[in-house]
Design an enzyme around this catalytic site. Structure first.
Site, PDB file in Angstrom:
ATOM      1  CE1 TYR A 224      15.589 -13.339  41.276  1.00  0.00           C
ATOM      2  CE2 TYR A 224      17.314 -13.114  39.633  1.00  0.00           C
ATOM      3  CZ  TYR A 224      16.806 -12.832  40.880  1.00  0.00           C
ATOM      4  OH  TYR A 224      17.523 -12.038  41.738  1.00  0.00           O
TER       5      TYR A 224
ATOM      6  NE  ARG B 221      13.647  -2.322  46.360  1.00  0.00           N
ATOM      7  CZ  ARG B 221      14.300  -3.457  46.028  1.00  0.00           C
ATOM      8  NH1 ARG B 221      13.775  -4.352  45.203  1.00  0.00           N
ATOM      9  NH2 ARG B 221      15.477  -3.716  46.554  1.00  0.00           N
TER      10      ARG B 221
ATOM     11  CD  GLU C 258      15.275 -10.619  47.591  1.00  0.00           C
ATOM     12  OE1 GLU C 258      16.114 -11.423  48.039  1.00  0.00           O
ATOM     13  OE2 GLU C 258      15.561  -9.712  46.790  1.00  0.00           O
ATOM     14  CG  ASP C 259      12.690  -7.332  46.481  1.00  0.00           C
ATOM     15  OD1 ASP C 259      13.907  -7.111  46.557  1.00  0.00           O
ATOM     16  OD2 ASP C 259      12.154  -7.759  45.453  1.00  0.00           O
TER      17      ASP C 259
ATOM     18  CG  ASP D  97      16.857  -6.389  47.953  1.00  0.00           C
ATOM     19  OD1 ASP D  97      16.793  -6.630  46.748  1.00  0.00           O
ATOM     20  OD2 ASP D  97      16.062  -6.874  48.790  1.00  0.00           O
TER      21      ASP D  97
HETATM   22  N1  NDP Z   1      20.745  -6.067  40.120  1.00  0.00           N
HETATM   23  C1  NDP Z   1      20.427  -6.526  41.307  1.00  0.00           C
HETATM   24  O1  NDP Z   1      20.850  -7.619  41.733  1.00  0.00           O
HETATM   25  C2  NDP Z   1      19.542  -5.714  42.180  1.00  0.00           C
HETATM   26  C3  NDP Z   1      18.868  -4.633  41.697  1.00  0.00           C
HETATM   27  N2  NDP Z   1      18.062  -3.909  42.524  1.00  0.00           N
HETATM   28  C4  NDP Z   1      17.296  -2.831  41.925  1.00  0.00           C
HETATM   29  O2  NDP Z   1      17.671  -1.599  42.458  1.00  0.00           O
HETATM   30  C5  NDP Z   1      16.600  -0.711  42.349  1.00  0.00           C
HETATM   31  C6  NDP Z   1      16.541   0.147  43.598  1.00  0.00           C
HETATM   32  O3  NDP Z   1      16.234  -0.616  44.737  1.00  0.00           O
HETATM   33  P1  NDP Z   1      16.201   0.101  46.193  1.00  0.00           P
HETATM   34  O4  NDP Z   1      17.511   0.743  46.452  1.00  0.00           O
HETATM   35  O5  NDP Z   1      15.768  -0.844  47.205  1.00  0.00           O
HETATM   36  O6  NDP Z   1      15.047   1.155  45.922  1.00  0.00           O
HETATM   37  P2  NDP Z   1      14.746   2.568  46.495  1.00  0.00           P
HETATM   38  O7  NDP Z   1      13.458   2.987  45.896  1.00  0.00           O
HETATM   39  O8  NDP Z   1      14.900   2.582  47.971  1.00  0.00           O
HETATM   40  O9  NDP Z   1      15.920   3.485  45.915  1.00  0.00           O
HETATM   41  C7  NDP Z   1      15.857   4.161  44.707  1.00  0.00           C
HETATM   42  C8  NDP Z   1      16.869   5.281  44.748  1.00  0.00           C
HETATM   43  O10 NDP Z   1      16.846   5.940  43.503  1.00  0.00           O
HETATM   44  C9  NDP Z   1      16.683   7.321  43.729  1.00  0.00           C
HETATM   45  N3  NDP Z   1      15.950   7.939  42.638  1.00  0.00           N
HETATM   46  C10 NDP Z   1      14.659   7.801  42.305  1.00  0.00           C
HETATM   47  N4  NDP Z   1      14.347   8.581  41.276  1.00  0.00           N
HETATM   48  C11 NDP Z   1      15.477   9.253  40.952  1.00  0.00           C
HETATM   49  C12 NDP Z   1      15.788  10.224  39.978  1.00  0.00           C
HETATM   50  N5  NDP Z   1      14.899  10.690  39.136  1.00  0.00           N
HETATM   51  N6  NDP Z   1      17.052  10.696  39.927  1.00  0.00           N
HETATM   52  C13 NDP Z   1      17.977  10.238  40.784  1.00  0.00           C
HETATM   53  N7  NDP Z   1      17.742   9.314  41.718  1.00  0.00           N
HETATM   54  C14 NDP Z   1      16.495   8.836  41.803  1.00  0.00           C
HETATM   55  C15 NDP Z   1      15.901   7.442  45.025  1.00  0.00           C
HETATM   56  O11 NDP Z   1      16.069   8.738  45.556  1.00  0.00           O
HETATM   57  P3  NDP Z   1      15.452   9.166  46.977  1.00  0.00           P
HETATM   58  O12 NDP Z   1      16.316   8.473  47.995  1.00  0.00           O
HETATM   59  O13 NDP Z   1      15.626  10.648  46.993  1.00  0.00           O
HETATM   60  O14 NDP Z   1      14.034   8.727  46.988  1.00  0.00           O
HETATM   61  C16 NDP Z   1      16.567   6.332  45.817  1.00  0.00           C
HETATM   62  O15 NDP Z   1      17.750   6.797  46.398  1.00  0.00           O
HETATM   63  C17 NDP Z   1      15.359  -1.558  42.063  1.00  0.00           C
HETATM   64  O16 NDP Z   1      14.971  -1.407  40.712  1.00  0.00           O
HETATM   65  C18 NDP Z   1      15.826  -2.971  42.259  1.00  0.00           C
HETATM   66  O17 NDP Z   1      15.220  -3.867  41.364  1.00  0.00           O
HETATM   67  C19 NDP Z   1      17.927  -4.195  43.857  1.00  0.00           C
HETATM   68  C20 NDP Z   1      18.580  -5.270  44.381  1.00  0.00           C
HETATM   69  C21 NDP Z   1      19.371  -6.137  43.564  1.00  0.00           C
HETATM   70  C1  PYR Z   2      17.421  -8.695  42.102  1.00  0.00           C
HETATM   71  C2  PYR Z   2      16.790  -8.134  43.267  1.00  0.00           C
HETATM   72  O1  PYR Z   2      16.938  -8.645  44.365  1.00  0.00           O
HETATM   73  C3  PYR Z   2      15.993  -6.943  43.129  1.00  0.00           C
HETATM   74  O2  PYR Z   2      15.915  -6.371  42.063  1.00  0.00           O
HETATM   75  O3  PYR Z   2      15.400  -6.548  44.142  1.00  0.00           O
HETATM   76 MG    MG Z   3      15.587  -7.956  45.749  1.00  0.00          MG
END
Ligand code: NDP
Ligand code: PYR
Ligand code: MG
Length: 543
Positions: free
Chosen positions: A88, A142, A231-232, A255
């Site tokens: 993972y 993603r 997922e993703d 997510d």
């Molecule tokens: N811990 C966990 O269980 C999980 C973690 N994640 C992680 O969360 C992360 C985001 O996923 P997801 O939401 O789908 O991705 P997205 O790419 O849709 O979202 C990223 C967000 O971050 C913002 N962003 C990017 N660059 C900057 C910056 N320089 N300053 C401020 N904000 C910024 C983007 O802004 P804008 O909207 O303007 O583009 C967007 O709102 C991933 O790394 C993923 O691995 C996801 C799911 C589960």
């Molecule tokens: C953990 C997870 O689902 C993610 O980073 O997208």
């Molecule tokens: Mg995920």
């Protein structure tokens, strides 16, 4: 003599037709004389640990799972904290990026845009139609924070399902990893001669939606007892397809909902400790999200229930939450916003955009800072120190995956706060000794939620996954800390207890499904909690 050539994929598919079996014992003389199962488990671990690189460990474990599934899952359960960073996050991220290069054998279903109009026949080629219970479906757009990986996203579906099997005892042959191939916008893959997917750019949303409608319908026909985990998917499609199908089929988005649940759980435990240290009430917390994609907004929505459970109104709860995207603080008068950001847009600020994190921290004065941005190192030492100046015990959760994209490391958080931090990250960090005391990072990852949520939904035979089921999974996890774990200051239980935790979560999820009336296995309603837990545990597959 006739030589029968078997197609290269037939072993994998033959194996899928059976319950997971160890490899057959060779006849006497063809096996070494002292091939003992327990010693062989030690041998497998020595072979695994002997690999220099994590990606080699990943490849070794994939081969072991293919060759001898019971041994793989036995070892996975026994060495959970050693295996999860390999099967993972973070290593699964690299496995995705290198999938086309390292591909060895088929595992799961690929449905491509070229199959539109005949998805039925693709799905029906799966050998275990009637056993299917859970599918993790990605379109690779993603993967973690690594961007659009196209068909290389398949290992994320495989990895999540391995955790369902190890962590919740779902039967291996009831799981279906699926990768949808709708093209990729990543030129590097389109140019790669080894790339396994279609060499075309992603199709427009309207065409994708027609494809998704057919796919979801045919899934429900081919696999009537199946729960689907999205997922993703890129953020726009993640929200679109969750809303489109959530009342029609048993489906949830990991997510948005799984992450929301796991962070709510860790936040509940952290907020209690933070409020004890500051003397401020739980209702006074203010949460700042750095990142407003599917994960950031999904978590923000789920954290609303922290405040409403404290007796606040929806409006009051919303006022405790602030979001930042790539343009800075999100507020209504900033200009047009993507639909998923509108609900949390601040209406109490209308000045010029605030883009600098330190300025935003000083304006908001949050008690908690959540990172879901994919921006490695975005929580600078100055930002961490600002959080420490604002709070005796700040909550700092850099949740982006994999490790290299984390908004800060555990070590930085500990240094910047002089060890006074409530910390959880998406991917694992090692524990740290600080001024003679051991400090333990939490792993705020949806891996704590989806196995138990899925198990509960499957056992209750749910027609849909309600918000109350997701919330129940979160509260079940929050309440699962043992006295020993609390004494160590942990926000999440140790991962070695995942089976026990998944069983407890499943019971809470089933109860919520019953209250929502979405359970079809209505016989379970009359069971006491203890009987239900025994029933759930009795349904788990053991390697
Ligand atoms: N811990 C966990 O269980 C999980 C973690 N994640 C992680 O969360 C992360 C985001 O996923 P997801 O939401 O789908 O991705 P997205 O790419 O849709 O979202 C990223 C967000 O971050 C913002 N962003 C990017 N660059 C900057 C910056 N320089 N300053 C401020 N904000 C910024 C983007 O802004 P804008 O909207 O303007 O583009 C967007 O709102 C991933 O790394 C993923 O691995 C996801 C799911 C589960
Ligand atoms: C953990 C997870 O689902 C993610 O980073 O997208
Ligand atoms: Mg995920």
């Amino acid at each position: 003599m006739t030589i029968v050539l078997t197609p290269y994929w037939s072993n994998g598919v033959q194996r899928l037709k059976m319950a997971p079996q160890p490899p057959p014992k060779p006849p006497h003389g063809l096996a070494p004389p002292t091939l003992d199962d327990d010693i062989h488990a030690q041998r497998c671990m020595a072979q695994f640990r002997g690999k220099d690189k994590d990606i080699e460990k990943y490849i070794y474990l994939s081969a072991l799972k293919e060759r001898d599934p019971p041994m793989f899952y036995r070892l996975a359960l026994r060495h959970m904290s050693e295996f999860t960073p390999i099967i993972y996050t973070p290593t699964v991220g690299q496995a995705c990026q290198e999938y086309s290069k390292n591909y060895r054998h088929p595992e799961g279903i690929f449905v491509s845009i070229k199959d539109k109009g005949k998805i039925r026949s693709v799905l029906r080629s799966w050998p275990k139609l009637e056993d299917a219970r859970i599918s993790v479906v990605t379109d690779g757009s993603r993967i973690l924070g690594l961007g659009d990986l196209g068909i290389n996203g398949m290992p994320i579906s495989i990895g999540k399902l391995s955790l369902y099997i190890a962590g919740a005892g779902i039967r291996p042959h009831s799981t279906i990893p699926i990768c949808l191939d709708l093209g990729t916008n990543t030129q590097k893959y389109l140019d790669d001669p080894l790339y396994l997917g279609l060499r075309k750019k992603r199709v427009p949303t309207a065409e994708m939606t027609e494809f998704m409608d057919e796919f979801m319908y045919e899934m429900s026909q081919a696999f009537p007892k199946l729960l689907v985990q999205f997922e993703d998917f890129s953020t726009d499609h993640a929200f679109l397809y969750l809303e489109r199908y959530r009342n029609q089929y048993p489906v949830f988005n990991d997510d948005i909902q799984g992450t929301g649940a796991v962070v709510l759980s860790g936040f509940i435990n952290a907020a209690r400790l933070s409020s004890q240290a500051s003397g401020r009430p739980l209702s006074s917390h203010r949460i700042l999200f750095f990142g407003a994609g599917s994960a950031g907004v999904g978590v923000a929505m789920q954290l609303m229930s922290f405040f409403t459970l404290e007796g606040m109104t929806e409006e009051e709860a919303r006022s405790r939450i602030y979001l930042i995207d790539s343009q800075g603080l999100i507020y209504a008068s900033r200009g047009p916003l993507a639909e998923h950001k509108e609900y949390f847009a601040r209406t109490d600020y209308s000045g010029p955009p605030i883009t600098d994190l330190i300025d935003i921290l000083e304006y908001v004065k949050p008690t908690a800072l959540m990172g879901l941005s994919t921006m490695s190192g975005a929580f600078t030492m100055e930002a961490i120190q600002t959080m420490a100046a604002l709070n005796p015990l700040p909550i700092i959760f850099p949740l982006s995956n994999p490790v290299k994209l984390s908004e800060c490391t555990f070590e930085d958080a500990v240094r910047g706060t002089d060890g006074k931090v409530l910390f959880a990250s998406g991917s694992p960090f090692p524990e740290i000794e600080w001024k003679g005391k051991m400090l333990y990072p939490g792993q705020g990852n949806n891996m704590y939620i989806f196995p138990g949520l899925g198990l509960g939904a499957i056992i209750a035979r749910c027609s849909s996954v309600s918000d109350s089921m997701v919330e129940a999974s979160s509260l079940g996890l929050a309440n699962s800390l043992t006295a020993d774990e609390k004494a160590k200051g942990l926000l999440y239980p140790v991962i070695e207890r995942i089976r026990e935790i998944s069983g407890d979560i499943a019971v809470q999820v089933i109860r919520a499904a019953q209250a929502a009336g979405v359970d079809h296995h209505t016989d379970l309603r009359s069971k006491s909690d203890a009987e239900l837990l025994a029933f759930v545990n009795g349904r788990m597959w053991n390697p």
